[in-house]
Design a protein around this motif. Structure first.
Motif, mmCIF file in Angstrom:
data_model
loop_
_atom_site.group_PDB
_atom_site.id
_atom_site.type_symbol
_atom_site.label_atom_id
_atom_site.label_comp_id
_atom_site.label_asym_id
_atom_site.label_seq_id
_atom_site.Cartn_x
_atom_site.Cartn_y
_atom_site.Cartn_z
ATOM 1 N N LYS A 1 0.817 -1.221 0.000
ATOM 2 C CA LYS A 1 0.000 0.000 0.000
ATOM 3 C C LYS A 1 0.853 1.275 0.000
ATOM 4 C CE LYS A 1 -3.892 -2.214 0.389
ATOM 5 N NZ LYS A 1 -4.770 -2.350 -0.735
ATOM 6 N N ILE A 2 2.113 1.188 -0.372
ATOM 7 C CA ILE A 2 2.995 2.351 -0.355
ATOM 8 C C ILE A 2 3.291 2.788 -1.786
ATOM 9 C CG2 ILE A 2 5.281 3.216 0.281
ATOM 10 C CD1 ILE A 2 5.260 1.274 2.631
ATOM 11 N N ASN A 3 3.117 4.063 -2.046
ATOM 12 C CA ASN A 3 3.521 4.667 -3.318
ATOM 13 C C ASN A 3 4.963 5.117 -3.114
ATOM 14 O OD1 ASN A 3 4.078 6.507 -5.397
ATOM 15 N ND2 ASN A 3 1.925 7.083 -5.590
ATOM 16 N N TYR A 4 5.914 4.311 -3.542
ATOM 17 C CA TYR A 4 7.315 4.532 -3.214
ATOM 18 C C TYR A 4 7.891 5.843 -3.756
ATOM 19 C CZ TYR A 4 7.412 0.036 -0.964
ATOM 20 O OH TYR A 4 7.165 -1.000 -0.111
ATOM 21 N N PRO A 5 7.569 6.274 -4.987
ATOM 22 C CA PRO A 5 8.099 7.585 -5.423
ATOM 23 C C PRO A 5 7.627 8.736 -4.524
ATOM 24 C CG PRO A 5 7.336 6.337 -7.318
ATOM 25 C CD PRO A 5 6.907 5.575 -6.095
ATOM 26 N N LEU A 6 6.344 8.747 -4.165
ATOM 27 C CA LEU A 6 5.855 9.795 -3.262
ATOM 28 C C LEU A 6 6.432 9.641 -1.862
ATOM 29 C CD1 LEU A 6 2.101 10.121 -4.310
ATOM 30 C CD2 LEU A 6 4.004 11.638 -4.866
ATOM 31 N N ALA A 7 6.593 8.404 -1.414
ATOM 32 C CA ALA A 7 7.170 8.155 -0.092
ATOM 33 C C ALA A 7 8.610 8.657 -0.020
ATOM 34 C CB ALA A 7 7.118 6.663 0.238
ATOM 35 N N LEU A 8 9.360 8.509 -1.117
ATOM 36 C CA LEU A 8 10.731 9.000 -1.146
ATOM 37 C C LEU A 8 10.773 10.521 -1.036
ATOM 38 C CD1 LEU A 8 13.762 8.523 -1.488
ATOM 39 C CD2 LEU A 8 13.408 8.649 -3.955
ATOM 40 N N ILE A 9 9.888 11.200 -1.757
ATOM 41 C CA ILE A 9 9.815 12.666 -1.682
ATOM 42 C C ILE A 9 9.447 13.110 -0.270
ATOM 43 C CG2 ILE A 9 8.541 14.698 -2.505
ATOM 44 C CD1 ILE A 9 8.269 13.174 -5.212
ATOM 45 N N LEU A 10 8.459 12.465 0.325
ATOM 46 C CA LEU A 10 8.046 12.788 1.686
ATOM 47 C C LEU A 10 9.181 12.538 2.678
ATOM 48 C CD1 LEU A 10 5.754 13.628 3.612
ATOM 49 C CD2 LEU A 10 5.088 11.235 3.709
ATOM 50 N N THR A 11 9.888 11.442 2.496
ATOM 51 C CA THR A 11 11.003 11.108 3.381
ATOM 52 C C THR A 11 12.112 12.148 3.297
ATOM 53 O OG1 THR A 11 10.522 8.754 3.178
ATOM 54 C CG2 THR A 11 12.731 9.338 3.918
ATOM 55 N N LEU A 12 12.449 12.558 2.081
ATOM 56 C CA LEU A 12 13.488 13.577 1.913
ATOM 57 C C LEU A 12 13.066 14.907 2.545
ATOM 58 C CD1 LEU A 12 14.637 12.835 -1.747
ATOM 59 C CD2 LEU A 12 15.878 12.335 0.375
ATOM 60 N N GLY A 13 11.803 15.291 2.367
ATOM 61 C CA GLY A 13 11.305 16.524 2.975
ATOM 62 C C GLY A 13 11.303 16.456 4.491
ATOM 63 N N ASN A 14 10.838 15.348 5.028
ATOM 64 C CA ASN A 14 10.825 15.183 6.487
ATOM 65 C C ASN A 14 12.233 15.172 7.064
ATOM 66 O OD1 ASN A 14 8.107 15.150 7.070
ATOM 67 N ND2 ASN A 14 7.900 12.957 6.757
ATOM 68 N N ALA A 15 13.136 14.463 6.419
ATOM 69 C CA ALA A 15 14.505 14.374 6.923
ATOM 70 C C ALA A 15 15.191 15.741 6.864
ATOM 71 C CB ALA A 15 15.298 13.342 6.119
ATOM 72 N N GLY B 1 13.728 18.755 6.846
ATOM 73 C CA GLY B 1 13.099 19.616 7.847
ATOM 74 C C GLY B 1 13.531 19.265 9.258
ATOM 75 N N ALA B 2 13.635 17.989 9.542
ATOM 76 C CA ALA B 2 14.058 17.550 10.875
ATOM 77 C C ALA B 2 15.500 17.964 11.154
ATOM 78 C CB ALA B 2 13.917 16.038 10.995
ATOM 79 N N TRP B 3 16.359 17.841 10.160
ATOM 80 C CA TRP B 3 17.756 18.207 10.342
ATOM 81 C C TRP B 3 17.896 19.699 10.638
ATOM 82 C CZ3 TRP B 3 21.471 21.243 7.859
ATOM 83 C CH2 TRP B 3 22.782 21.004 8.256
ATOM 84 N N VAL B 4 17.222 20.534 9.845
ATOM 85 C CA VAL B 4 17.296 21.986 10.039
ATOM 86 C C VAL B 4 16.672 22.380 11.377
ATOM 87 C CG1 VAL B 4 16.446 24.210 9.179
ATOM 88 C CG2 VAL B 4 17.382 22.532 7.583
ATOM 89 N N ALA B 5 15.486 21.855 11.653
ATOM 90 C CA ALA B 5 14.777 22.223 12.884
ATOM 91 C C ALA B 5 15.516 21.762 14.132
ATOM 92 C CB ALA B 5 13.370 21.649 12.870
ATOM 93 N N SER B 6 16.145 20.604 14.080
ATOM 94 C CA SER B 6 16.860 20.128 15.268
ATOM 95 C C SER B 6 18.056 21.020 15.581
ATOM 96 C CB SER B 6 17.300 18.678 15.098
ATOM 97 O OG SER B 6 18.252 18.567 14.059
ATOM 98 N N ARG B 7 18.774 21.460 14.570
ATOM 99 C CA ARG B 7 19.894 22.361 14.806
ATOM 100 C C ARG B 7 19.418 23.714 15.324
ATOM 101 N NH1 ARG B 7 21.093 17.882 13.353
ATOM 102 N NH2 ARG B 7 23.183 17.236 12.869
ATOM 103 N N TRP B 8 18.327 24.193 14.754
ATOM 104 C CA TRP B 8 17.783 25.493 15.139
ATOM 105 C C TRP B 8 17.244 25.461 16.567
ATOM 106 C CZ3 TRP B 8 12.635 26.895 16.194
ATOM 107 C CH2 TRP B 8 12.418 28.254 16.290
ATOM 108 N N SER B 9 16.487 24.414 16.911
ATOM 109 C CA SER B 9 15.830 24.382 18.227
ATOM 110 C C SER B 9 16.823 24.228 19.376
ATOM 111 C CB SER B 9 14.780 23.273 18.284
ATOM 112 O OG SER B 9 15.381 22.004 18.181
ATOM 113 N N VAL B 10 17.941 23.575 19.151
ATOM 114 C CA VAL B 10 18.936 23.420 20.211
ATOM 115 C C VAL B 10 19.561 24.766 20.561
ATOM 116 C CG1 VAL B 10 21.207 22.417 20.725
ATOM 117 C CG2 VAL B 10 19.416 21.009 19.708
#
Length: 140
Positions: free
Chosen positions: A90-104, A106-115
């Motif tokens: 049930k996974i659309n892998y091309p869309l999942a890859l885009i979502l994963t890259l966006g989440n990763a 955003g998480a990397w930038v936000a984690s550095r900023w929030s600390v």
């Protein structure tokens, strides 16, 4: 609910709270997070905001520590959810890859900023984010 809790919060300084991660607080947290995990595994919408309300109030964690805990918990149950959806094909892998890259990213930038920031800045950012999401979901 999340925005109201943040705005009407009687706790002004999260860094001065005593951490309560043992005894009854631990058992209540396990109970609540079990159901949050079920909700997050199926829907996932807004789960992080719910965790950021529960962890400071129930366990006395700062917003920074609450966010770290939230990210870890979400990562753990997401692995299980992804395995279930992958097994059922049930996974659309091309869309999942885009979502994963966006989440990763955003998480990397936000984690550095929030600390680098204190809880007041994180709380303001949380208020803006929750308000924006509520407006988008309500009107669009």
């Amino acid at each position: 609910m999340v925005l109201t809790t943040i705005l009407l919060n009687p706790i002004k300084n999260y860094t001065e709270l005593p951490e309560r991660t043992t005894g009854k607080y631990l058992y209540v947290s396990i109970f609540i997070f079990f159901f949050l995990g079920i909700y997050g595994g199926f829907i996932n919408a807004g789960i992080g905001f719910l965790m950021l309300v529960i962890l400071p109030y129930l366990n006395g964690l700062s917003l920074l520590k609450s966010n770290v805990t939230k990210v870890f918990v979400v990562a753990v149950y997401t692995i299980g959810a992804v395995l279930v959806f992958a097994f059922e094909d049930k996974i659309n892998y091309p869309l999942a890859l885009i979502l994963t890259l966006g989440n990763a990213s955003g998480a990397w930038v936000a984690s550095r900023w929030s600390v680098k920031k204190d809880d007041k800045v994180i709380k303001l950012f949380l208020i803006i984010t929750v308000s924006s999401l509520a407006i988008k979901l309500w009107f669009f």
